[in-house]
Every structure is written in C-alpha cells, then in structure tokens.
Design an enzyme around this catalytic site. Structure first.
Site, mmCIF file in Angstrom:
data_model
loop_
_atom_site.group_PDB
_atom_site.id
_atom_site.type_symbol
_atom_site.label_atom_id
_atom_site.label_comp_id
_atom_site.label_asym_id
_atom_site.label_seq_id
_atom_site.Cartn_x
_atom_site.Cartn_y
_atom_site.Cartn_z
ATOM 1 N N GLY A 240 0.677 -1.004 -0.003
ATOM 2 C CA GLY A 240 -0.156 0.008 0.025
ATOM 3 C C GLY A 240 1.085 1.311 -0.032
ATOM 4 O O GLY A 240 2.098 1.119 -0.381
ATOM 5 N N ARG A 241 0.377 2.530 0.557
ATOM 6 C CA ARG A 241 0.981 3.470 0.444
ATOM 7 C C ARG A 241 2.350 3.444 1.237
ATOM 8 O O ARG A 241 3.548 3.906 0.598
ATOM 9 C CB ARG A 241 0.414 4.837 1.284
ATOM 10 C CG ARG A 241 -1.099 5.177 0.461
ATOM 11 C CD ARG A 241 -1.619 6.351 1.345
ATOM 12 N NE ARG A 241 -2.811 6.919 0.739
ATOM 13 C CZ ARG A 241 -4.294 6.292 1.194
ATOM 14 N NH1 ARG A 241 -4.227 5.229 1.797
ATOM 15 N NH2 ARG A 241 -5.444 6.847 0.381
ATOM 16 N N ILE A 242 2.530 2.789 2.244
ATOM 17 C CA ILE A 242 3.724 2.605 3.133
ATOM 18 C C ILE A 242 4.620 1.610 2.612
ATOM 19 O O ILE A 242 5.944 1.794 2.550
ATOM 20 C CB ILE A 242 3.223 2.452 4.622
ATOM 21 C CG1 ILE A 242 2.581 3.517 5.140
ATOM 22 C CG2 ILE A 242 4.653 2.105 5.610
ATOM 23 C CD1 ILE A 242 2.104 3.064 6.731
ATOM 24 N N ARG B 56 -2.235 -8.921 -1.411
ATOM 25 C CA ARG B 56 -3.374 -9.892 -2.004
ATOM 26 C C ARG B 56 -4.132 -9.455 -3.130
ATOM 27 O O ARG B 56 -4.625 -10.491 -3.736
ATOM 28 C CB ARG B 56 -4.362 -9.894 -0.589
ATOM 29 C CG ARG B 56 -3.949 -10.799 0.913
ATOM 30 C CD ARG B 56 -4.755 -10.664 1.739
ATOM 31 N NE ARG B 56 -4.220 -11.382 2.903
ATOM 32 C CZ ARG B 56 -4.935 -11.634 4.075
ATOM 33 N NH1 ARG B 56 -6.046 -10.854 4.142
ATOM 34 N NH2 ARG B 56 -4.435 -12.210 5.127
ATOM 35 N N ILE C 161 6.780 -2.937 11.165
ATOM 36 C CA ILE C 161 6.175 -1.448 11.505
ATOM 37 C C ILE C 161 4.707 -1.281 11.266
ATOM 38 O O ILE C 161 4.293 -0.335 11.352
ATOM 39 C CB ILE C 161 6.972 -0.356 10.478
ATOM 40 C CG1 ILE C 161 6.954 -0.795 9.006
ATOM 41 C CG2 ILE C 161 8.367 -0.217 11.145
ATOM 42 C CD1 ILE C 161 5.873 -0.522 8.459
ATOM 43 N N ALA C 162 4.029 -2.463 11.330
ATOM 44 C CA ALA C 162 2.696 -2.549 10.953
ATOM 45 C C ALA C 162 1.807 -2.398 12.128
ATOM 46 O O ALA C 162 1.528 -1.575 12.911
ATOM 47 C CB ALA C 162 2.240 -3.689 10.084
ATOM 48 N N ARG C 163 1.384 -3.620 12.411
ATOM 49 C CA ARG C 163 0.525 -4.020 13.797
ATOM 50 C C ARG C 163 1.236 -5.302 14.523
ATOM 51 O O ARG C 163 1.650 -6.117 13.729
ATOM 52 C CB ARG C 163 -0.677 -4.214 13.712
ATOM 53 C CG ARG C 163 -1.803 -2.697 13.625
ATOM 54 C CD ARG C 163 -1.566 -2.300 14.860
ATOM 55 N NE ARG C 163 -2.330 -0.485 14.228
ATOM 56 C CZ ARG C 163 -1.868 0.611 13.957
ATOM 57 N NH1 ARG C 163 -0.456 0.490 13.866
ATOM 58 N NH2 ARG C 163 -2.517 1.510 13.800
ATOM 59 N N GLU D 229 0.815 -4.679 23.169
ATOM 60 C CA GLU D 229 1.485 -3.485 23.453
ATOM 61 C C GLU D 229 0.577 -2.878 24.883
ATOM 62 O O GLU D 229 -0.722 -2.919 24.863
ATOM 63 C CB GLU D 229 1.451 -2.181 22.529
ATOM 64 C CG GLU D 229 2.556 -2.425 21.380
ATOM 65 C CD GLU D 229 2.272 -1.462 20.257
ATOM 66 O OE1 GLU D 229 2.055 -0.511 20.490
ATOM 67 O OE2 GLU D 229 2.824 -1.647 19.093
ATOM 68 N N HIS E 56 7.317 1.925 19.655
ATOM 69 C CA HIS E 56 6.149 2.371 18.830
ATOM 70 C C HIS E 56 6.375 3.745 18.271
ATOM 71 O O HIS E 56 5.590 4.645 18.543
ATOM 72 C CB HIS E 56 4.759 2.246 19.266
ATOM 73 C CG HIS E 56 3.850 2.083 18.257
ATOM 74 N ND1 HIS E 56 2.595 1.202 18.115
ATOM 75 C CD2 HIS E 56 3.653 2.634 16.948
ATOM 76 C CE1 HIS E 56 1.844 1.180 17.041
ATOM 77 N NE2 HIS E 56 2.514 2.305 16.450
ATOM 78 N N GLY F 51 6.669 4.863 15.138
ATOM 79 C CA GLY F 51 6.481 5.103 13.794
ATOM 80 C C GLY F 51 6.281 6.259 13.043
ATOM 81 O O GLY F 51 6.925 6.754 12.068
#
Length: 317
Positions: A154-156, A177, A234-236, A265, A283, A285
């Site tokens: 995606g964007r990131i 996907r 760096i996602a979840r 977290e 965290h 980011g």
C-alpha cells in the site's frame, strides 16, 4: 458540536482543535477502556480516538448513542469494530498519507539497525563491554545488494520500496493480496507469501492490522524466511505470532528482527528483551512533532467536513 479527543496532542494541534470546536481532551496517555469508549459515544457528538482505544462491539451496544463520527488519529483502525460502528450509524475516518513517510523512515532505520547490529553494539558499549575496534567485531549485513520483501504494497509499502531501491540499490519483491500495477520502481509481485519470504533477505511487514492479518507471519512463514533472513515489523504487532518469533530468534531460525510494534502493547515479552538479535523500538513510527500535528489536523479536517454536512475525505466506514 461537542468533540472528545482521547489523548493530548501537540500544542499547535490542540490550539487549532479548540479554536474550531468545543473540545475536551482526555489527560491520559493510556488507551480508553471499553467502558470509557461507550461513555464517550453517549456524551459527545464526535470523537477523535487513537491506537488501542476500546471501540469494540461492546462500546456500541445499547441505546443513547450521541456520537455520529469517530475521526481516528492514525491510519490503522483495527481498534474500532467497523461493523458495529456501521450498524450504529457512526461514520469512521482515518489519517492516511500524512503517516506514510515517517513510518517508511522507521522501517529503514530498523533495517539498518538490525542488519548492522546497532542495538547490540550500543548495549555492549553502555555496559562497558567494548574493548576496542577489530576487524571481526559485530559483523552484520550490508543492505546494498540485498533483496527486500515487502508484505503489503500500500502507501507505506511503496514508500519503503522506493527508499530501498533508490537509496540502497536493493532488489524489491513483494506480496500483496490484490494485484498492484503502475509502480514507479522495478519490483516483482509474488503470488505466494512463503515463496516471497524465501526469496528475500529481509522482510518488512506493512499490512493493516485486524482479524484478516492476525498471525499472518507464523512458524511456517518464519521458516520460509530462514536462518539468513531478517524480519522488520512496522505494521501492527499481532500480524506476527510473537511466541513463534521469540522461538525463531533464540533458536537461530532467522537472523534477526527489528520491531516497532508488539502483539500486546505496551507489554514486551522477556523473550524479546533477552534476544540479542532483536532491535526493539517503543512504537516510534510517526513520532515526529510535525507529523503528529499533521495527523491531528487531518483528523480535524474530517470532523470539520462532517460537521458541515460534507463527506469527509478519509471515510473508511
């Protein structure tokens, strides 16, 4: 219109929000509980929530809901039950774009720190264990010439790919996907996640959180990455099976990991803390003042549009 903001913001953001709305800022750094979230939905017209706030299904249950908008501070909305919000007639927005570059930068920082063993070196130095330079001390891996595999284009993911290819001359493969076209760099989409992990030297996780991606990276995926491979997330946190990752780090099933997010977290398991081949950040980011201000103002723009009867630009639900 009464607006509730679940955390304190930067001074410029708070001043701008207060200028536009009758806003209440919750003076706490901890996430809202489900009980607090339910109360907010009944006491305010709109809420600016953020990471971890308890807007699960229980928060939307029952009658007396006053709120009609959750203008999330952040791109990820996995802390909000979108189906429950939709059923309750509450719109949800997020803050894309403004988080992209800062998050991509953190990914590159983790890649460098992990492959070059920077955290391990700093720990040794601070502990007084560094005895001086020699040709074989803390030998790591050079990013140039490596293949990066990006999970989620995606964007990131695209921003990470551009930095890897343009800045370090890395080859880029990726798993997504859906089909991704019109990329502005050479990158090869691979149809199978494990095949992609086996083809790369370092894998970067950049998918959204939620039930569809929980434990997307588990024992089989870590095995595919292999003993020479590195993992960056760096996602979840719950996209990675943390127990499997700890085992893989301690048993040498992968070479190392760089993490900015964790499955539960702010709890970080001792197994991760004890792993010398893990780089761990709290965290960070989007933790730059101008970025956090832009995120708050983007959320505010969504509230402003909604209050004026317009469709918010960042509507996700």
């Amino acid at each position: 219109m009464k607006l509730f903001v679940t955390r304190r913001m930067t001074p410029r953001a708070e001043a701008t929000i207060r200028h536009r709305f009758d806003a209440t800022f919750r003076d706490s750094t901890t996430p809202l509980t489900a009980v607090e979230a339910a109360a907010a939905l009944r006491d305010y017209d709109a809420v600016i929530p953020t990471l971890g706030d308890g807007f699960g299904a229980a928060a939307f249950a029952g009658e007396g809901l006053r709120a009609r908008l959750l203008a999330n501070f952040g791109a990820g909305t996995n802390h909000i039950d979108l189906a429950a919000a939709r059923a309750a007639g509450i719109a949800v927005t997020n803050t894309p774009d403004v988080v992209t570059d800062a998050t991509a930068d953190i990914a590159l920082m983790l890649m460098l720190m992990t492959c070059r063993r920077a955290s391990e070196g700093e720990r040794r130095l601070r502990a007084g264990e560094w005895t001086g330079w020699h040709p074989t001390q803390l030998l790591g891996r050079h990013l140039g010439g490596m293949t990066v595999g990006i999970v989620g284009m995606g964007r990131i993911g695209k921003a990470i790919a551009r930095r890897c290819h343009g800045g370090f001359g890395m080859d880029v493969v990726f798993f997504n996907r859906s089909h991704v076209s019109a990329l502005d760099l050479p990158a090869r989409q691979m149809p199978d996640l494990r095949e992609m992990l086996a083809a790369c030297d370092i894998a970067v996780i950049a998918v959204p959180g939620g039930t569809g991606t929980r434990h997307l990276i588990g024992p089989a995926e870590l095995a595919a990455l292999g003993p020479q491979g590195f993992l960056v997330n760096i996602a979840r946190g719950d996209v990675v099976d943390e127990s499997a990752l700890i085992q893989a780090l301690h048993e040498g099933q992968i070479a190392g990991a760089g993490l900015d997010v964790y499955e539960h977290e702010p709890h970080v398991p001792q197994g991760l803390l004890d792993a010398p081949n893990a780089t761990l950040l709290p965290h960070l980011g989007t933790a730059a003042e101008e970025v956090r201000t832009d995120m708050a103002l983007r959320a505010l723009d969504n509230v402003t549009a909604f209050a004026a009867g317009r469709r918010p630009d960042d509507l996700v639900n």
